[in-house]
Design a protein around this motif. Sequence first.
Motif, PDB file in Angstrom:
ATOM      1  N   ASP A   1       0.859  -1.189   0.000  1.00 16.63           N
ATOM      2  CA  ASP A   1       0.000   0.000   0.000  1.00 16.63           C
ATOM      3  C   ASP A   1       0.895   1.238   0.000  1.00 16.63           C
ATOM      4  OD1 ASP A   1      -2.350  -1.576   0.233  1.00 16.63           O
ATOM      5  OD2 ASP A   1      -1.975  -1.768   2.387  1.00 16.63           O
ATOM      6  N   VAL A   2       0.677   2.147  -0.954  1.00 19.66           N
ATOM      7  CA  VAL A   2       1.483   3.364  -1.075  1.00 19.66           C
ATOM      8  C   VAL A   2       0.552   4.569  -0.978  1.00 19.66           C
ATOM      9  CG1 VAL A   2       3.102   4.671  -2.482  1.00 19.66           C
ATOM     10  CG2 VAL A   2       3.139   2.164  -2.550  1.00 19.66           C
ATOM     11  N   GLN A   3       0.828   5.450  -0.006  1.00 19.68           N
ATOM     12  CA  GLN A   3       0.066   6.689   0.139  1.00 19.68           C
ATOM     13  C   GLN A   3       0.754   7.804  -0.636  1.00 19.68           C
ATOM     14  OE1 GLN A   3      -0.469   7.522   4.318  1.00 19.68           O
ATOM     15  NE2 GLN A   3      -2.368   6.349   4.430  1.00 19.68           N
ATOM     16  N   VAL A   4      -0.031   8.477  -1.514  1.00 23.90           N
ATOM     17  CA  VAL A   4       0.495   9.537  -2.374  1.00 23.90           C
ATOM     18  C   VAL A   4      -0.310  10.805  -2.119  1.00 23.90           C
ATOM     19  CG1 VAL A   4       1.033  10.232  -4.730  1.00 23.90           C
ATOM     20  CG2 VAL A   4       1.069   7.799  -4.110  1.00 23.90           C
ATOM     21  N   PRO A   5       0.307  11.871  -1.569  1.00 22.78           N
ATOM     22  CA  PRO A   5      -0.426  13.128  -1.400  1.00 22.78           C
ATOM     23  C   PRO A   5      -0.594  13.839  -2.742  1.00 22.78           C
ATOM     24  CG  PRO A   5       1.837  13.381  -0.660  1.00 22.78           C
ATOM     25  CD  PRO A   5       1.671  11.930  -1.009  1.00 22.78           C
ATOM     26  N   ASP A   6      -1.679  14.584  -2.875  1.00 19.46           N
ATOM     27  CA  ASP A   6      -1.950  15.367  -4.075  1.00 19.46           C
ATOM     28  C   ASP A   6      -1.574  16.818  -3.798  1.00 19.46           C
ATOM     29  OD1 ASP A   6      -2.842  16.651  -6.293  1.00 19.46           O
ATOM     30  OD2 ASP A   6      -4.905  15.941  -6.185  1.00 19.46           O
ATOM     31  N   PRO A   7      -0.414  17.299  -4.304  1.00 13.49           N
ATOM     32  CA  PRO A   7       0.008  18.670  -3.986  1.00 13.49           C
ATOM     33  C   PRO A   7      -0.926  19.728  -4.546  1.00 13.49           C
ATOM     34  CG  PRO A   7       1.820  17.363  -4.887  1.00 13.49           C
ATOM     35  CD  PRO A   7       0.563  16.594  -5.122  1.00 13.49           C
ATOM     36  N   ALA A   8      -1.654  19.415  -5.604  1.00 15.82           N
ATOM     37  CA  ALA A   8      -2.509  20.424  -6.236  1.00 15.82           C
ATOM     38  C   ALA A   8      -3.916  20.439  -5.649  1.00 15.82           C
ATOM     39  CB  ALA A   8      -2.569  20.175  -7.742  1.00 15.82           C
ATOM     40  N   GLY A   9      -4.563  19.269  -5.594  1.00 13.04           N
ATOM     41  CA  GLY A   9      -5.954  19.223  -5.173  1.00 13.04           C
ATOM     42  C   GLY A   9      -6.162  18.937  -3.705  1.00 13.04           C
ATOM     43  N   GLY A  10      -5.108  18.562  -2.977  1.00 12.63           N
ATOM     44  CA  GLY A  10      -5.259  18.208  -1.577  1.00 12.63           C
ATOM     45  C   GLY A  10      -5.715  16.777  -1.413  1.00 12.63           C
ATOM     46  N   GLY A  11      -5.602  16.265  -0.205  1.00 17.99           N
ATOM     47  CA  GLY A  11      -5.996  14.895   0.081  1.00 17.99           C
ATOM     48  C   GLY A  11      -4.880  13.912  -0.219  1.00 17.99           C
ATOM     49  N   VAL A  12      -5.177  12.659   0.047  1.00 21.76           N
ATOM     50  CA  VAL A  12      -4.210  11.585  -0.126  1.00 21.76           C
ATOM     51  C   VAL A  12      -4.917  10.422  -0.816  1.00 21.76           C
ATOM     52  CG1 VAL A  12      -2.662   9.958   1.038  1.00 21.76           C
ATOM     53  CG2 VAL A  12      -2.931  12.268   1.937  1.00 21.76           C
ATOM     54  N   THR A  13      -4.238   9.839  -1.811  1.00 19.66           N
ATOM     55  CA  THR A  13      -4.745   8.628  -2.461  1.00 19.66           C
ATOM     56  C   THR A  13      -3.836   7.459  -2.117  1.00 19.66           C
ATOM     57  OG1 THR A  13      -3.485   9.050  -4.482  1.00 19.66           O
ATOM     58  CG2 THR A  13      -5.719   9.934  -4.368  1.00 19.66           C
ATOM     59  N   THR A  14      -4.401   6.264  -2.104  1.00 22.90           N
ATOM     60  CA  THR A  14      -3.638   5.056  -1.803  1.00 22.90           C
ATOM     61  C   THR A  14      -3.639   4.150  -3.031  1.00 22.90           C
ATOM     62  OG1 THR A  14      -4.228   5.170   0.545  1.00 22.90           O
ATOM     63  CG2 THR A  14      -3.429   3.049  -0.296  1.00 22.90           C
ATOM     64  N   GLN A  15      -2.449   3.806  -3.488  1.00 18.41           N
ATOM     65  CA  GLN A  15      -2.269   2.869  -4.591  1.00 18.41           C
ATOM     66  C   GLN A  15      -1.849   1.521  -4.007  1.00 18.41           C
ATOM     67  OE1 GLN A  15      -2.863   3.625  -7.926  1.00 18.41           O
ATOM     68  NE2 GLN A  15      -3.674   5.517  -7.043  1.00 18.41           N
ATOM     69  N   THR A  16      -2.462   0.456  -4.491  1.00 15.70           N
ATOM     70  CA  THR A  16      -2.179  -0.884  -3.978  1.00 15.70           C
ATOM     71  C   THR A  16      -1.517  -1.709  -5.071  1.00 15.70           C
ATOM     72  OG1 THR A  16      -4.051  -0.804  -2.453  1.00 15.70           O
ATOM     73  CG2 THR A  16      -3.160  -2.969  -2.988  1.00 15.70           C
ATOM     74  N   LEU A  17      -0.344  -2.271  -4.749  1.00 20.55           N
ATOM     75  CA  LEU A  17       0.405  -3.125  -5.672  1.00 20.55           C
ATOM     76  C   LEU A  17       0.461  -4.526  -5.077  1.00 20.55           C
ATOM     77  CD1 LEU A  17       3.387  -0.694  -6.382  1.00 20.55           C
ATOM     78  CD2 LEU A  17       1.270  -0.919  -7.675  1.00 20.55           C
ATOM     79  N   THR A  18       0.393  -5.545  -5.932  1.00 17.67           N
ATOM     80  CA  THR A  18       0.415  -6.931  -5.488  1.00 17.67           C
ATOM     81  C   THR A  18       1.579  -7.655  -6.140  1.00 17.67           C
ATOM     82  OG1 THR A  18      -1.997  -6.938  -5.234  1.00 17.67           O
ATOM     83  CG2 THR A  18      -0.897  -9.068  -5.333  1.00 17.67           C
ATOM     84  N   LEU A  19       2.382  -8.339  -5.323  1.00 16.49           N
ATOM     85  CA  LEU A  19       3.533  -9.108  -5.797  1.00 16.49           C
ATOM     86  C   LEU A  19       3.321 -10.577  -5.449  1.00 16.49           C
ATOM     87  CD1 LEU A  19       6.442  -6.793  -4.539  1.00 16.49           C
ATOM     88  CD2 LEU A  19       5.259  -6.706  -6.730  1.00 16.49           C
TER      89      LEU A  19
ATOM     90  N   ARG B   1       6.970 -10.330  -9.862  1.00 19.92           N
ATOM     91  CA  ARG B   1       7.875  -9.801  -8.835  1.00 19.92           C
ATOM     92  C   ARG B   1       8.063  -8.297  -8.931  1.00 19.92           C
ATOM     93  NH1 ARG B   1      11.341 -13.940  -6.580  1.00 19.92           N
ATOM     94  NH2 ARG B   1      10.669 -15.992  -7.318  1.00 19.92           N
ATOM     95  N   GLU B   2       7.491  -7.662  -9.931  1.00 23.29           N
ATOM     96  CA  GLU B   2       7.582  -6.213 -10.076  1.00 23.29           C
ATOM     97  C   GLU B   2       6.197  -5.650 -10.342  1.00 23.29           C
ATOM     98  OE1 GLU B   2      10.439  -4.582 -12.747  1.00 23.29           O
ATOM     99  OE2 GLU B   2      11.871  -6.204 -12.461  1.00 23.29           O
ATOM    100  N   ALA B   3       5.921  -4.491  -9.782  1.00 25.58           N
ATOM    101  CA  ALA B   3       4.679  -3.767 -10.044  1.00 25.58           C
ATOM    102  C   ALA B   3       4.938  -2.301  -9.718  1.00 25.58           C
ATOM    103  CB  ALA B   3       3.523  -4.316  -9.209  1.00 25.58           C
ATOM    104  N   GLY B   4       4.238  -1.423 -10.405  1.00 29.43           N
ATOM    105  CA  GLY B   4       4.488  -0.009 -10.145  1.00 29.43           C
ATOM    106  C   GLY B   4       3.409   0.877 -10.731  1.00 29.43           C
TER     107      GLY B   4
END
Length: 729
Positions: free
Chosen positions: A470-488, A493-496
Amino acid sequence: MIDLGRAPLHAAGVTVFPDHADPTRFHFLPDAPRLRLKADGTPELSLLKYQLDPTLHAALGGGLLSLTVDLSVPDEVQALVASKLKQQFSIDKPVLSPVTVEDGACDLVVIDQPSDGGLVERVLGGGAPSLYGDEACTFMVVLASDGVGLVERALTASGGAGLPAGVVYRLGVLGLRPALSARITARWQDAYHYYENRLHGGKLLLAVDVGTTVDELVHSEAIHIEVDQLVPPEQQDPTYQRALDQVQRYVLDQFFKPTLGQAPPPADSSGGALATIGNAIKDFAGFFSLTYSLIDLNRDELKTMTYSLAVAQAEKLTLAPQGTFSLLAAPPGAPPLDASKLITTVPAAASDQMDFDVGAAIDLAAEQIDHLEVLMSYGARSVDLELDAASPRKPVSFFHEDALGLAVKYHYEIHFQPGVLGVAGVLRSPDVSTESRVIRVNPRELYQRIAVTALAAGVPFDRYPQVIVDVQVPDPAGGGVTTQTLTLDAAHREAGFVVRAPLGAAVPLSRRLRYVDPHGVELAVDWASFPAGILIVGDPQPVVLTVEVLGSARFGTAVSRLVVELRLASHPDQVTTKILTRDQPSATWTVALADRADRAWEYRVTVQTPVGEVRQGQWLAGDGGELTVGEGIARLRPVTLMFVGRTIQDLQLLGIKVRFAYDDNDANLHAEDELMVTDSSKPVAWSYPIADVTKQAYTYQLSLVHADGHIETRDPVTASDLLLIVPLT
């Protein structure tokens, strides 16, 4: 990704690198570039001889040499390499793919023979290759009048072999360095001084000499390699050699850049097998670039650095395929150039037409750009060009007017595909005026591309078939935080993913790892910040526990040294002692574990003062792989606060005061700080000491300073997170 722990291979003018995860996959790169061929088999090379009015010769030159080079490998050569891999490694279907390039540059080297005007007046285009596919790069060389004659004679008499030109690629590629139980300490100032004295007067370093010079630096103790004592005796020498190879890579990356050599590429191996180049970086880096030149650095800025090789890491190395024009024009086995098809005389016309080649400098589809709109103007005439993935280049012409000169004006707009993370809407570039006839639009000038790639290295997929990142990414322009989920998993063995943000905006990232066992039970590794790029996901419970210890104290005044005792909670009788001083403020504790789950550890700090006082602390529970100790504190916790949403200027504020406070009366620890923020795009950093890991809560309070002078103070907020995302509304 390239596996730096295995030797590269070579055959048929191609170097092959094993993949780190798939034993059947190999990445290839040719030794030298070549001229790109058209559909009819003729090279993309042309010489235009201008017959213009003398007043235009000064601006346009006497002629134009245009050429496109790439790093393509013919299908029949790939088939030959694949058959050798199949024979050598007993692989049914080896998979060949081009080396993945992260960044790069391509330079056209033209020998200048000065006369009245010189051979070359300017080089248009080039700079950065396409960074996808065959790494194609286009150059247009504006020639002086006598330069046109020299190039024409070279093409006619020797099929291009005598042309005084060459091409040098500098490609940054990623490789996975395997974990080594070793540490490297390098005094870079002494190392640079050594090369500066050795290579004075513009001398070049040959690739074959890299190992010798590094051995001399190790012998003089400018570079020190320490192999962990836990490494078995029979593995000590191989581990030392692999660490030495790593030193050679650091030396090349820190001090040198590839330079066009005069020797041809090495001959191919004989027989049916591929030749092994070797594990050392000097072997396969030198295979592409035979010579290196020293970079001009300020030695006062070079410091002593310590590199720990305890975990696998993704590292960037530079490969430099290169060749003189004789290799580009006529590679081994190819017929000589037919100059009659390459030279065109352009007579003067009643009206002077200015032709422009407008294109995208990057792969628009890979950047998730729907299209670029380029608006060009010359006098009263305007042209609107639309570039997309299907048509990334288009021509346009204007007629020259003396009153307007030779420059055109243009700007471009970026239209992203729907669903792109980060920047949304349309981005517009500033207006630009240029006389260049080759215009390459680079959309990355208007935004930053933040890529995150999760890479599994050493994950025991037999115990944890799936890892969720789980990767939390803040939005510098619109505000808030989104979470991107990667599965290995074992097959993936790689995802992005990629996030686009405004230029200069800070985007702190944090991650959480969830290891899922065959029964669906999760073993969670809590949230922690990490830099963008490669995120290595390893074994959550390796058989070796490594703890980095850092001393934060007033050494020399209040503290003479810190004595740090460490032990496993299950073996309190086995204590390891580390001494921290002003000269040695850090140390590493490594211990082998009999049971992967037995990872609990404890530590105790004893402070010794310059006057002989000794203050012994209590045994405390450790946490994670890092420990910062000091005068009566258990550790320091760094906190990062980031504002999102509207800016200080949007809210018409003079600034924002941020007050942090922490209190632990039982331990007599107090921390308080107030910071004035005038640029909300930059993160705010603060740290505080704790003595009890169960007491981590602190408070922060915002005070908004308005333009009329009054201050709006908001209620204090209690938190214990290391990353705070605060929206401004």
